[in-house]
Design a protein around this motif. Structure first.
Motif, PDB file in Angstrom:
ATOM      1  N   THR A 110       0.809  -1.223   0.000  1.00  0.00           N
ATOM      2  CA  THR A 110       0.000   0.000   0.000  1.00  0.00           C
ATOM      3  C   THR A 110       0.844   1.275   0.000  1.00  0.00           C
ATOM      4  OG1 THR A 110      -0.160  -0.141   2.414  1.00  0.00           O
ATOM      5  CG2 THR A 110      -1.958  -1.100   1.136  1.00  0.00           C
ATOM      6  N   ASP A 125      -5.303  -6.220  -7.292  1.00  0.00           N
ATOM      7  CA  ASP A 125      -6.249  -6.366  -6.181  1.00  0.00           C
ATOM      8  C   ASP A 125      -6.306  -7.798  -5.654  1.00  0.00           C
ATOM      9  OD1 ASP A 125      -7.483  -7.690  -8.238  1.00  0.00           O
ATOM     10  OD2 ASP A 125      -9.304  -6.469  -8.237  1.00  0.00           O
ATOM     11  N   LEU A 188      -7.898  -7.590   3.420  1.00  0.00           N
ATOM     12  CA  LEU A 188      -6.610  -7.477   2.734  1.00  0.00           C
ATOM     13  C   LEU A 188      -5.616  -8.472   3.320  1.00  0.00           C
ATOM     14  CD1 LEU A 188      -4.695  -6.177   0.729  1.00  0.00           C
ATOM     15  CD2 LEU A 188      -4.237  -4.369   2.412  1.00  0.00           C
ATOM     16  N   ARG A 191      -6.239 -11.826   1.847  1.00  0.00           N
ATOM     17  CA  ARG A 191      -5.726 -11.895   0.481  1.00  0.00           C
ATOM     18  C   ARG A 191      -4.213 -12.079   0.468  1.00  0.00           C
ATOM     19  NH1 ARG A 191      -9.441 -12.887  -3.557  1.00  0.00           N
ATOM     20  NH2 ARG A 191     -11.446 -12.089  -2.829  1.00  0.00           N
TER      21      ARG A 191
END
Length: 460
Positions: A110, A125, A188, A191
């Protein structure tokens, strides 16, 4: 038949522009001295996944396909926040051992100024990740019942949630200048866990170091370029580790136009789907396996035990096997393409459960086998291939046969239903990628179990 894509990757297709993520990545590779052989290229045509690596010309065994400097690897020791992670290492200890890397990824992924941004931008993503952990519970149970994956995913998710809430979140809150729980949220994190599962590498532990004490596995790390290669069990390249760099080396001759494949190790289809989100088409995975729960063998033995006294004897036998660490509550007997892979545990379990009362009392009194008997047992248990299984005593085979039947009955569909579907090309083409991957996992396991069932079938 082509393998389902391991994952979608963005790559050079001959019509790129200045904003093409892979073009930027390849420029970054040049800047960090990550060298790519002129004999290979990245392509979306002619590969088992949407993208992969192809040989542009014949490649000889031993040729270095690419080389990655160690400072280009992404892990907790190379991230910009290395010092913060080092200072907090004690509070970041977890069962997985992945928390430091995951915190580094949360930050680097990020951060607009991250050194690894050209690499991490290949996954805008993480939407292409399709591990069973992202399937609904209903879908997992419908497609993967009996394979062991639903139980593994349930355990993963429970640990992941606890790890995030109990370790990661408190650490992030103590460093608000680096992490924002609103941005670096559980979704996140989930993921990134899948990203690490599918793409990370672990450096092999040197077995020659010090003594034979069990060594902790090395922490995972992200290896740019190496994770662009797809996997098959019959691979043609392998990653080698040196003090200065990591090298992908051809392990056999690769013909022009052939895809370059890495290996993730000797992994069964259920492991590939669980950890990486793909499976090899049946029957190409030579490392495929099927499990028979240890508890199923005990259940099968208990089903044919009539008297209360005999049931107690069976219970005592199972308890002793547990004390000997031969069996466990969640343990499994593993069978591969040629026979038992846990032959010692299987042999001992069948022998003990089928002992007469007197034999068991002598066994318990001696705390194991007599020396002469043990020598003979060693010869048998070291070669429990499918042919040797046929030579087991009738009572042993009957017990194993019953346990295999219980295992086959645990799947949603019987083996013949899956076989007919696999052979019907028209019906197969209509399946979703999840349904197709699950089918290859199920049928691969069932085919091994069916052969085992046939070989241990009691004589009439």
């Amino acid at each position: 038949m082509a393998t389902d894509a391991k994952r979608a990757k963005i790559t050079l297709d001959g019509k790129t522009d200045a904003f093409d993520p892979l073009k930027i990545f390849l420029s970054w590779c040049d800047s960090v001295n990550l060298t790519l052989s002129d004999k290979v290229c990245l392509s979306k045509d002619g590969t088992v996944a949407e993208y992969g690596m192809l040989a542009k010309e014949d490649i000889e065994e031993g040729h270095v396909l690419f080389s990655i400097p160690r400072e280009t690897l992404l892990h907790q020791g190379t991230t910009e926040i290395k010092k913060v992670l080092e200072d907090g290492m004690k509070s970041l200890e977890s069962g997985s051992g992945w928390v430091p890397l995951l915190l580094a990824l949360l930050y680097e992924y990020t951060s607009p100024h991250s050194h690894w941004k050209p690499y991490l931008s290949l996954w805008p993503d993480f939407g292409t990740l399709d591990h069973p952990m992202f399937w609904s519970e209903e879908e997992r149970d419908k497609l993967l019942k009996g394979t062991g994956i639903p139980e593994a995913v349930k355990s993963d998710l429970e640990k992941l949630h606890a790890e995030y809430n109990d370790i990661v979140l408190p650490f992030m809150k103590s460093h608000p200048d680096l992490w924002d729980p609103e941005k670096h949220n559980l979704e996140l994190y989930k993921r990134l866990v899948a990203f690490v599962m599918a793409y990370s590498f672990q450096e092999p532990v040197d077995d020659d170091d010090e003594d034979d004490e069990e060594k902790a596995p090395s922490p995972p790390m992200m290896v740019p370029m190496a994770d662009m290669l797809n996997h098959i069990s019959k691979h043609n390249a392998n990653l080698e580790y040196t003090p200065d760099c990591l090298k992908m080396v051809a392990v056999r001759r690769i013909e022009k136009g052939e895809e370059v494949f890495n290996t993730y190790g000797q992994m069964a289809n259920w492991q590939l789907l669980h950890m990486y989100g793909f499976s090899e088409p049946f029957p190409t995975n030579v490392n495929d396996t099927a499990d028979v729960q240890m508890s199923s063998v005990y259940e099968a033995a208990m089903q044919v035990t009539q008297s209360k006294t005999d049931k107690q004897l069976l219970s005592d036998k199972w308890k002793m096997l547990g004390e000997m660490e031969i069996v466990g509550e969640k343990g499994v007997f593993i069978f591969g393409q040629s026979g038992s892979l846990t032959y010692s545990e299987l042999y001992t379990t069948l022998k003990v459960l089928c002992m007469s009362r007197q034999e068991f009392e002598e066994f318990r009194e001696n705390e194991g086998w007599e020396d002469d008997e043990g020598d003979e047992d060693d010869k048998m248990e070291q070669a429990l291939n499918f042919e040797r299984l046929m030579e087991l005593k009738t009572e042993w085979k009957r017990l194993l046969h019953a346990a295999v039947r219980l295992t086959l009955n645990s799947y949603s569909e019987d083996v013949e239903t899956d076989r007919r579907l696999l052979e019907d090309q028209e019906a197969l083409a209509k399946l979703s990628s999840r349904e197709r991957r699950a089918l290859h996992v199920r049928y691969g396991q069932k085919s091994i179990l069916q052969r085992l069932e046939q070989l241990t079938k009691p004589e009439d």
